[in-house]
Design a protein around this motif. Structure first.
Motif: not given
Length: 313
Positions: A139-140, A146-147, A162-163, A256-259
């Motif tokens: 959430x943070x 991207x998850x 937001x999704x 962009x972060x990718x988790x």
């Protein structure tokens, strides 16, 4: 003696054959010269056989319950509207059950623990009334992020914290593979990464072709693919449907972060094997990058400059 056979509609009358059909015949013996009464012999023919026109035994199977290809447009439109409201990417909301609709249904099935058929079965329609939300793991983790949920095989894109969209994916199969005499296991490692470089259009690697690849962990990328089954099938990359690869490439910038959730924290496949790959189109990025850039292994590191790495689609 006259007899009749039951006639099917549209048939013609059948005449008795030399087998005597089904009549009861009486044969009278020749008279003698005595006063003995004539002997009568009764011969009984076989029981009548009723002839009917043979009906076809091949019946069309009843359509499976639910909504799918060939369903009325109004039903498909209502389905697409509902999925779109839940952030599943159906493509155009047009009442046509096409491949885009099927992928959206499959993503919904994955999130809700249903059979991954790509058809809106009755179980899907029932669950749409009370769906399970995909949730969020970071959430943070950034307003735009991207998850990738490996256990459920879906990708969640967040914009403005937001999704925004949910896509079905196919990640590392876990199978053994070999390239250039080296072998490894097809794994999509878990961890926190960032998109560091991209290639517009089709890109050719030793293991296959990728469309609009966006690299985030050395040779591992999110990219469009012609095949995105409901199960892990890639060499390590995150496959997304072709129709989504266009807008995804435009909306998700470098950095962009990718988790990646649910995968082992191990190096990517063939991370120690450097090979030069070729592309059918020039590299195009939103920031200054080089084809020799290696992706960071965490979301906080700056990618160093080194030789290109093996791409594992």
């Amino acid at each position: 003696m006259r007899f009749h056979l039951p006639l099917a509609l549209g048939s013609v009358a059948l005449l008795a054959s030399c087998s005597h059909g089904s009549a009861t015949l009486t044969a009278r013996a020749a008279p003698t010269t005595t006063s003995t009464p004539a002997t009568t012999t009764t011969v009984t023919a076989a029981a009548p056989t009723t002839r009917h026109r043979t009906a076809s035994t091949t019946a069309k199977p009843a359509p499976a319950p639910g909504v799918g290809r060939g369903s009325p447009s109004a039903q498909v439109l209502a389905l697409e509207q509902r999925l779109d409201a839940l952030h599943y990417d159906v493509g155009a909301v047009d009442g046509v059950y096409d491949g885009n609709t099927s992928y959206a249904v499959m993503a919904f099935q994955k999130v809700n623990g249903l059979s991954r058929t790509g058809r809106a079965t009755q179980a899907v329609l029932d669950r749409l009334n009370a769906p399970i939300g995909p949730g969020t793991f970071e959430p943070g983790g950034g307003a735009t992020r991207v998850e990738v949920d490996l256990p459920r095989q879906v990708l969640l894109l967040f914009r403005g914290n937001a999704l925004y969209k949910i896509l079905p994916v196919s990640t590392g199969s876990g199978n053994r593979f070999c390239v250039d005499g080296r072998c490894d296991r097809a794994i999509t490692p878990g961890g926190s990464f960032r998109i560091s470089r991209r290639i517009r259009g089709w890109h050719t690697s030793p293991l296959g072709k990728l469309y609009n690849p966006m690299f985030f962990n050395q040779g591992i990328a999110i990219h469009g693919a012609l095949s995105v089954p409901g199960y892990p099938a890639s060499h390590g990359c995150v496959r997304i449907p072709m129709f989504a690869a266009g807008w995804f490439y435009q909306l998700v910038p470098n950095g962009t972060p990718v988790y990646v959730i649910g995968g082992p924290h191990v190096p990517p496949p063939l991370s120690d094997l450097n090979t030069t790959t070729t592309s059918s189109t020039p590299t195009s990025t939103s920031t200054s990058t080089s084809s020799t850039t290696t992706e960071p292994t965490t979301s906080t590191t700056t990618p160093p400059t080194t030789t290109s790495t093996t791409v594992v689609p």
